[in-house]
Design a protein around this motif. Structure first.
Motif, PDB file in Angstrom:
ATOM      1  N   ALA A 470       0.834  -1.203   0.000  1.00  0.00           N
ATOM      2  CA  ALA A 470       0.000   0.000   0.000  1.00  0.00           C
ATOM      3  C   ALA A 470       0.868   1.252   0.000  1.00  0.00           C
ATOM      4  O   ALA A 470       0.542   2.256  -0.645  1.00  0.00           O
ATOM      5  N   THR A 471       2.002   1.210   0.709  1.00  0.00           N
ATOM      6  CA  THR A 471       2.898   2.362   0.772  1.00  0.00           C
ATOM      7  C   THR A 471       3.534   2.644  -0.585  1.00  0.00           C
ATOM      8  O   THR A 471       3.724   3.804  -0.967  1.00  0.00           O
ATOM      9  N   LEU A 472       3.866   1.595  -1.329  1.00  0.00           N
ATOM     10  CA  LEU A 472       4.432   1.783  -2.667  1.00  0.00           C
ATOM     11  C   LEU A 472       3.457   2.545  -3.565  1.00  0.00           C
ATOM     12  O   LEU A 472       3.860   3.270  -4.475  1.00  0.00           O
ATOM     13  N   GLU A 473       2.179   2.384  -3.291  1.00  0.00           N
ATOM     14  CA  GLU A 473       1.162   3.110  -4.051  1.00  0.00           C
ATOM     15  C   GLU A 473       0.923   4.502  -3.490  1.00  0.00           C
ATOM     16  O   GLU A 473       0.987   5.504  -4.212  1.00  0.00           O
ATOM     17  N   LEU A 474       0.683   4.585  -2.190  1.00  0.00           N
ATOM     18  CA  LEU A 474       0.208   5.830  -1.605  1.00  0.00           C
ATOM     19  C   LEU A 474       1.301   6.866  -1.419  1.00  0.00           C
ATOM     20  O   LEU A 474       1.062   8.063  -1.557  1.00  0.00           O
ATOM     21  N   ARG A 475       2.504   6.425  -1.103  1.00  0.00           N
ATOM     22  CA  ARG A 475       3.584   7.383  -0.871  1.00  0.00           C
ATOM     23  C   ARG A 475       4.448   7.588  -2.105  1.00  0.00           C
ATOM     24  O   ARG A 475       4.842   8.710  -2.416  1.00  0.00           O
ATOM     25  N   TYR A 476       4.728   6.499  -2.800  1.00  0.00           N
ATOM     26  CA  TYR A 476       5.668   6.584  -3.923  1.00  0.00           C
ATOM     27  C   TYR A 476       4.982   6.666  -5.280  1.00  0.00           C
ATOM     28  O   TYR A 476       5.633   6.969  -6.279  1.00  0.00           O
ATOM     29  N   GLY A 477       3.692   6.386  -5.326  1.00  0.00           N
ATOM     30  CA  GLY A 477       2.957   6.491  -6.580  1.00  0.00           C
ATOM     31  C   GLY A 477       3.460   5.569  -7.665  1.00  0.00           C
ATOM     32  O   GLY A 477       3.390   5.890  -8.850  1.00  0.00           O
ATOM     33  N   LEU A 478       3.952   4.385  -7.289  1.00  0.00           N
ATOM     34  CA  LEU A 478       4.563   3.477  -8.262  1.00  0.00           C
ATOM     35  C   LEU A 478       3.554   2.526  -8.887  1.00  0.00           C
ATOM     36  O   LEU A 478       3.630   2.210 -10.075  1.00  0.00           O
ATOM     37  N   MET A 479       2.615   2.031  -8.101  1.00  0.00           N
ATOM     38  CA  MET A 479       1.682   1.016  -8.587  1.00  0.00           C
ATOM     39  C   MET A 479       0.386   1.122  -7.807  1.00  0.00           C
ATOM     40  O   MET A 479       0.373   1.558  -6.658  1.00  0.00           O
ATOM     41  N   ARG A 480      -0.679   0.750  -8.455  1.00  0.00           N
ATOM     42  CA  ARG A 480      -1.995   0.853  -7.825  1.00  0.00           C
ATOM     43  C   ARG A 480      -2.675  -0.500  -7.829  1.00  0.00           C
ATOM     44  O   ARG A 480      -2.739  -1.185  -8.853  1.00  0.00           O
ATOM     45  N   ALA A 481      -3.194  -0.903  -6.671  1.00  0.00           N
ATOM     46  CA  ALA A 481      -3.932  -2.164  -6.575  1.00  0.00           C
ATOM     47  C   ALA A 481      -5.223  -2.057  -7.378  1.00  0.00           C
ATOM     48  O   ALA A 481      -5.956  -1.079  -7.275  1.00  0.00           O
ATOM     49  N   ILE A 482      -5.476  -3.039  -8.206  1.00  0.00           N
ATOM     50  CA  ILE A 482      -6.732  -3.116  -8.943  1.00  0.00           C
ATOM     51  C   ILE A 482      -7.376  -4.467  -8.633  1.00  0.00           C
ATOM     52  O   ILE A 482      -6.873  -5.224  -7.815  1.00  0.00           O
ATOM     53  N   ALA A 483      -8.491  -4.755  -9.251  1.00  0.00           N
ATOM     54  CA  ALA A 483      -9.246  -5.961  -8.898  1.00  0.00           C
ATOM     55  C   ALA A 483      -8.389  -7.210  -9.041  1.00  0.00           C
ATOM     56  O   ALA A 483      -7.782  -7.436 -10.085  1.00  0.00           O
ATOM     57  N   PRO A 484      -8.317  -8.026  -7.987  1.00  0.00           N
ATOM     58  CA  PRO A 484      -7.594  -9.302  -8.103  1.00  0.00           C
ATOM     59  C   PRO A 484      -8.290 -10.220  -9.094  1.00  0.00           C
ATOM     60  O   PRO A 484      -9.454 -10.022  -9.441  1.00  0.00           O
ATOM     61  N   GLU A 485      -7.568 -11.201  -9.520  1.00  0.00           N
ATOM     62  CA  GLU A 485      -8.126 -12.198 -10.424  1.00  0.00           C
ATOM     63  C   GLU A 485      -7.995 -13.577  -9.806  1.00  0.00           C
ATOM     64  O   GLU A 485      -7.090 -13.837  -9.004  1.00  0.00           O
ATOM     65  N   TYR A 486      -8.907 -14.443 -10.205  1.00  0.00           N
ATOM     66  CA  TYR A 486      -8.770 -15.846  -9.848  1.00  0.00           C
ATOM     67  C   TYR A 486      -8.178 -16.579 -11.046  1.00  0.00           C
ATOM     68  O   TYR A 486      -8.577 -16.346 -12.194  1.00  0.00           O
ATOM     69  N   SER A 487      -7.237 -17.433 -10.769  1.00  0.00           N
ATOM     70  CA  SER A 487      -6.609 -18.165 -11.865  1.00  0.00           C
ATOM     71  C   SER A 487      -7.389 -19.421 -12.238  1.00  0.00           C
ATOM     72  O   SER A 487      -7.174 -19.992 -13.308  1.00  0.00           O
ATOM     73  N   LYS A 488      -8.307 -19.848 -11.366  1.00  0.00           N
ATOM     74  CA  LYS A 488      -9.050 -21.078 -11.617  1.00  0.00           C
ATOM     75  C   LYS A 488     -10.554 -20.822 -11.521  1.00  0.00           C
ATOM     76  O   LYS A 488     -11.043 -20.270 -10.539  1.00  0.00           O
ATOM     77  N   TYR A 489     -11.267 -21.239 -12.560  1.00  0.00           N
ATOM     78  CA  TYR A 489     -12.733 -21.179 -12.581  1.00  0.00           C
ATOM     79  C   TYR A 489     -13.272 -22.557 -12.923  1.00  0.00           C
ATOM     80  O   TYR A 489     -12.871 -23.151 -13.926  1.00  0.00           O
ATOM     81  N   GLU A 490     -14.140 -23.048 -12.062  1.00  0.00           N
ATOM     82  CA  GLU A 490     -14.812 -24.322 -12.303  1.00  0.00           C
ATOM     83  C   GLU A 490     -16.302 -24.133 -12.036  1.00  0.00           C
ATOM     84  O   GLU A 490     -16.689 -23.288 -11.217  1.00  0.00           O
ATOM     85  N   PHE A 491     -17.126 -24.921 -12.748  1.00  0.00           N
ATOM     86  CA  PHE A 491     -18.554 -24.841 -12.443  1.00  0.00           C
ATOM     87  C   PHE A 491     -19.216 -26.188 -12.679  1.00  0.00           C
ATOM     88  O   PHE A 491     -18.751 -27.015 -13.473  1.00  0.00           O
ATOM     89  N   GLU A 492     -20.308 -26.386 -11.951  1.00  0.00           N
ATOM     90  CA  GLU A 492     -21.140 -27.580 -12.091  1.00  0.00           C
ATOM     91  C   GLU A 492     -22.427 -27.181 -12.785  1.00  0.00           C
ATOM     92  O   GLU A 492     -23.026 -26.152 -12.474  1.00  0.00           O
ATOM     93  N   ASP A 493     -22.842 -27.981 -13.763  1.00  0.00           N
ATOM     94  CA  ASP A 493     -24.100 -27.739 -14.469  1.00  0.00           C
ATOM     95  C   ASP A 493     -25.259 -28.067 -13.526  1.00  0.00           C
ATOM     96  O   ASP A 493     -25.402 -29.203 -13.075  1.00  0.00           O
ATOM     97  N   MET A 494     -26.076 -27.056 -13.212  1.00  0.00           N
ATOM     98  CA  MET A 494     -27.200 -27.264 -12.303  1.00  0.00           C
ATOM     99  C   MET A 494     -28.477 -27.640 -13.046  1.00  0.00           C
ATOM    100  O   MET A 494     -29.563 -27.655 -12.461  1.00  0.00           O
ATOM    101  N   GLY A 495     -28.350 -27.932 -14.359  1.00  0.00           N
ATOM    102  CA  GLY A 495     -29.502 -28.432 -15.094  1.00  0.00           C
ATOM    103  C   GLY A 495     -29.818 -27.717 -16.378  1.00  0.00           C
ATOM    104  O   GLY A 495     -30.479 -28.276 -17.258  1.00  0.00           O
ATOM    105  N   GLY A 496     -29.351 -26.473 -16.520  1.00  0.00           N
ATOM    106  CA  GLY A 496     -29.726 -25.732 -17.721  1.00  0.00           C
ATOM    107  C   GLY A 496     -28.566 -25.125 -18.470  1.00  0.00           C
ATOM    108  O   GLY A 496     -28.771 -24.343 -19.421  1.00  0.00           O
ATOM    109  N   TYR A 497     -27.340 -25.473 -18.093  1.00  0.00           N
ATOM    110  CA  TYR A 497     -26.176 -24.813 -18.678  1.00  0.00           C
ATOM    111  C   TYR A 497     -26.099 -24.994 -20.188  1.00  0.00           C
ATOM    112  O   TYR A 497     -25.975 -24.011 -20.944  1.00  0.00           O
ATOM    113  N   SER A 498     -26.145 -26.210 -20.658  1.00  0.00           N
ATOM    114  CA  SER A 498     -25.962 -26.473 -22.095  1.00  0.00           C
ATOM    115  C   SER A 498     -26.995 -25.743 -22.933  1.00  0.00           C
ATOM    116  O   SER A 498     -26.675 -25.121 -23.956  1.00  0.00           O
TER     117      SER A 498
END
Length: 715
Positions: A470-498
């Motif tokens: 946070a300090t690298l962003e707020l004091r030094y203005g080097l980088m800003r945190a943005i929305a994290p990402e998930y590297s893995k997405y899985e899902f189960e078909d609950m009956g209507g997906y296809s």
């Protein structure tokens, strides 16, 4: 982080123009109702009349009809009117003074005000989003609101899939008025996107424990610094910040972050005339036991006994049981179901005494808690004030006893000394971050970091690591945190997906259908590969997956969070550039460590000074006692006219044999603080990796001064 714990321990920077052509909502402050342009002057007059004449009446009617109360207390009404006038607001009320009504009543009032102002919101009246770090608070408040027939829900980790489906459906249908969520929920890409387009808009964003945003607050959490951006990105119409423990300096930080004018800051003194503030000092920890047993015998009623360590909670609760007291323990290391069961038993007075860490009590609205006991010295005056505020909310006399001995300071030093990394660790961390490969993405040049991996590699605890970033962003203005990402997405078909995926002709649906590979009952989606092949925007794909999840088409699972930072300017590369930041950051963290130790000394001074406790407590928060009084008349100092005196602590001779044992057990010699932590018993990622916390030498020199140990052990 456990969502019960307020002291243990991001948000989206999504290009909305790339997501939709227009994100204006009907009825929002920058949207115009159809057919009203010609009558704009008349509309201004009507709104002005409504604001001046009827806002108070609307709020009082809701207070009476929906909450069964006859009148507001303290500054509640003024704070509510500030919100209803469309002004960002800060509320600083002591624990138990009714902060929650300051957003609950506006949440119900908006619809009435829309009707009076002839404002049409075709998508619905919108919701109030409440950000709170505690499942306990969310559970209690939503249950209480539901009992009053008020549509409220909380989105948290304890909800089942079916319950989450129901909540999503209620939001889409405009049935909910209040939605509670944890700060951690704002890490979720899908949740952030869904809040941008909630029907009717987010009318009010309520931020509980708002003091966490300040570096000078007693429980600073860098994640809170990003909440202000979140408010802008979801286009929350108004913001209310709430806290029980803001000093003037902390209040200024909150106001700056959320654009709150000084005229919209509402304070109430922490002084409670029915609370009897008491304290006793002992020579050793052991001397506290007979005092506690006698106190509990003489003072019946529901009681919270606060300790510092989880093992202490378990051991002291067992000691009390053996003495015939009805007691149990509570701490963040317990399972959620166990904690909720204990909370329910305490709320219904089925157990008299709960021995707990700070994990217990936040948001607990039990009016007849008769006693608050601090078995250990509180870490800060703010923490002490917050905890004693849980007693006597029914206005009846209640006792707040604090026991203090020299051993308490060792425990507090353990916590404070664990967060400062060595210069070597900090240097290695920054070299790693600044010299990593930068990825080009829609949001700009992006750096992806695994907080867990960095913590493990460079022996830096999670909390100080987030502060560094946070300090690298707020004091030094080097980088800003943005929305994290998930590297893995899985899902189960609950009956209507296809069926749904085939019929949906959008590029996003077709891409998901093509790239979803079924393994057993789960479909796995390689989002990164999909985006690289199709050129689609990640936000669009994620929104569709969450839409299918929310409507019951699929059951979505995510894992492997990656924190992302957008590069704001060229990162330091040379050793000299990096070293300058290392020295500056390390000096700042050293100061933070000393500040944490000083905060504990402030608590001790409040007890040992020749001054009324209640007055000293009020002055800490920039206020005084009612009517300019200089004494409450019923604290330990006022009753005895004598300060509490801590017995002298004899100096401890340096244990050279113990130091030799530490050196023989630790092959690592590159970091003096590392060796000192082993000697003092302070865990760190590296100590846990090497399993040194299991060795007899771990904590063997806990009675020595930490700075002496650093020098002697290393030299």
């Amino acid at each position: 982080m456990d969502e019960y714990d307020s002291g243990d321990d991001l948000f989206a920077d999504v290009n909305t123009d790339a997501l939709v052509h227009s994100n204006k909502r009907p009825g929002s402050t920058d949207a115009k109702c159809s057919g009203e342009e010609a009558n704009s002057s008349k509309r201004v007059k009507i709104e002005h009349a409504i604001n001046d004449a009827n806002l108070a009446a609307i709020a009082r009617k809701i207070l009476r009809d929906r909450f069964g109360l006859d009148a507001f207390r303290h500054e509640q009404e003024k704070a509510i009117q500030s919100i209803l006038r469309g002004q960002n607001t800060l509320v600083i009320f002591p624990t138990g003074a009714g902060k929650s009504l300051c957003y609950q009543i506006p949440a119900l009032a908006f619809e009435h005000i829309d009707e009076d102002n002839l404002i049409m919101r075709p998508e619905g009246p919108g919701i109030t989003l409440v950000v709170s770090p505690l499942i306990a608070l969310m559970k209690d408040q939503t249950d209480a609101l539901k009992r009053r027939g008020i549509p409220a829900e909380c989105s948290d980790s304890t909800k089942t899939y079916e319950q989450q489906q129901q909540i999503s459906g209620d939001i889409r249908a405009g049935r909910l008025r209040l939605l509670y969520c944890s700060p951690e929920k704002l890490n979720n890409e899908g949740f952030v996107e869904s809040m941008k387009y909630v029907p009717g808009g987010v009318r009010l964003l309520a931020i509980d424990e708002a003091h966490c945003i300040s570096e000078w607050g007693h429980s600073f959490r860098p994640d809170y610094l990003m909440v202000a951006r979140f408010a802008e990105e979801i286009k929350a119409e108004k913001v209310i910040c709430l806290t029980a423990t803001a000093t003037p300096r902390v209040a200024d930080d909150v106001c700056k972050a959320f654009k709150v004018d000084e005229s919209n800051v509402f304070r109430t003194s922490p002084y409670r005339p029915n609370l009897l503030l008491e304290a006793q000092a002992t020579k050793t920890k052991q001397d506290k036991y007979p005092l506690l047993f006698k106190f509990l015998e003489e003072n019946p009623g529901s009681t919270l006994v606060y300790v510092t360590l989880q093992k202490q909670a378990e051991a002291l609760a067992q000691d009390l049981k053996e003495q015939g007291f009805d007691a149990t323990h509570f701490h963040a290391g317990m399972k959620v179901a166990e904690k909720m069961a204990i909370q329910d038993r305490f709320m219904s007075s089925k157990v008299r005494i709960v021995v707990a860490t700070i994990a217990f009590g936040m948001g607990i609205d039990k009016s007849d808690i008769r006693n608050i006991v601090h078995w250990d010295l509180s870490s800060t005056v703010e923490e002490y004030s917050q905890q004693i505020g849980r007693a006597g909310r029914d206005g009846l006399p209640s006792h707040c006893m604090l026991y203090m001995c020299h051993e308490d300071f060792y425990i507090r030093e353990n916590f404070a000394r664990g967060d400062l990394p060595s210069r070597q660790s900090l240097r290695g961390l920054l070299r790693d971050i600044f010299r990593r490969k930068v990825i080009s993405a829609a949001e700009g040049n992006i750096l992806k970091l695994s907080h867990y991996g960095l913590s493990d590699t460079y022996d830096i605890r999670a909390a100080p690591l987030t502060i560094i970033l946070a300090t690298l962003e707020l004091r030094y203005g080097l980088m800003r945190a943005i929305a994290p990402e998930y590297s893995k997405y899985e899902f189960e078909d609950m009956g209507g997906y296809s069926t749904v995926a085939r019929r949906d002709r959008s590029r996003e649906a077709q891409a998901i259908f093509k790239h979803a590979n079924k393994i057993n009952k789960w479909y796995r989606v390689d989002v990164i590969a999909m985006l690289a092949e199709t050129g689609l925007l990640r936000a669009d794909v994620i929104r569709l997956l969450h839409k299918w999840n929310d409507t019951g088409i699929i059951l979505l699972k995510t894992a492997g969070v990656e924190h992302r930072y957008r590069i704001l300017r060229p990162l330091p590369r040379t050793d000299a550039q990096i070293e300058r930041i290392v020295e500056s950051l390390h000096a700042d963290m050293e100061a933070r460590e000393e500040d944490a130790l000083a905060r504990t000394q402030h608590v001790a001074h409040l007890i040992t000074a020749s001054k009324c406790y209640s007055l000293a407590l009020a002055e800490h928060f920039g206020m005084g006692l009612p009517d300019g009084k200089r004494a409450c008349g019923h604290c330990t100092y006022c009753l005895t006219k004598q300060p509490v005196v801590l017995p002298p602590n004899p100096p401890v001779a340096v244990d050279l044999a113990g130091i030799k044992n530490v050196l023989q057990s630790c092959r690592v010699r590159d970091d003096p603080r590392f060796l000192a932590r082993v000697a003092f018993g302070i865990k760190s990622p590296r100590i846990i990796q090497l399993k040194l916390d299991k060795y007899p030498v771990f904590g063997s020199l806990a009675d020595h001064e930490f700075k002496v140990r650093i020098h002697v052990v290393y030299h």
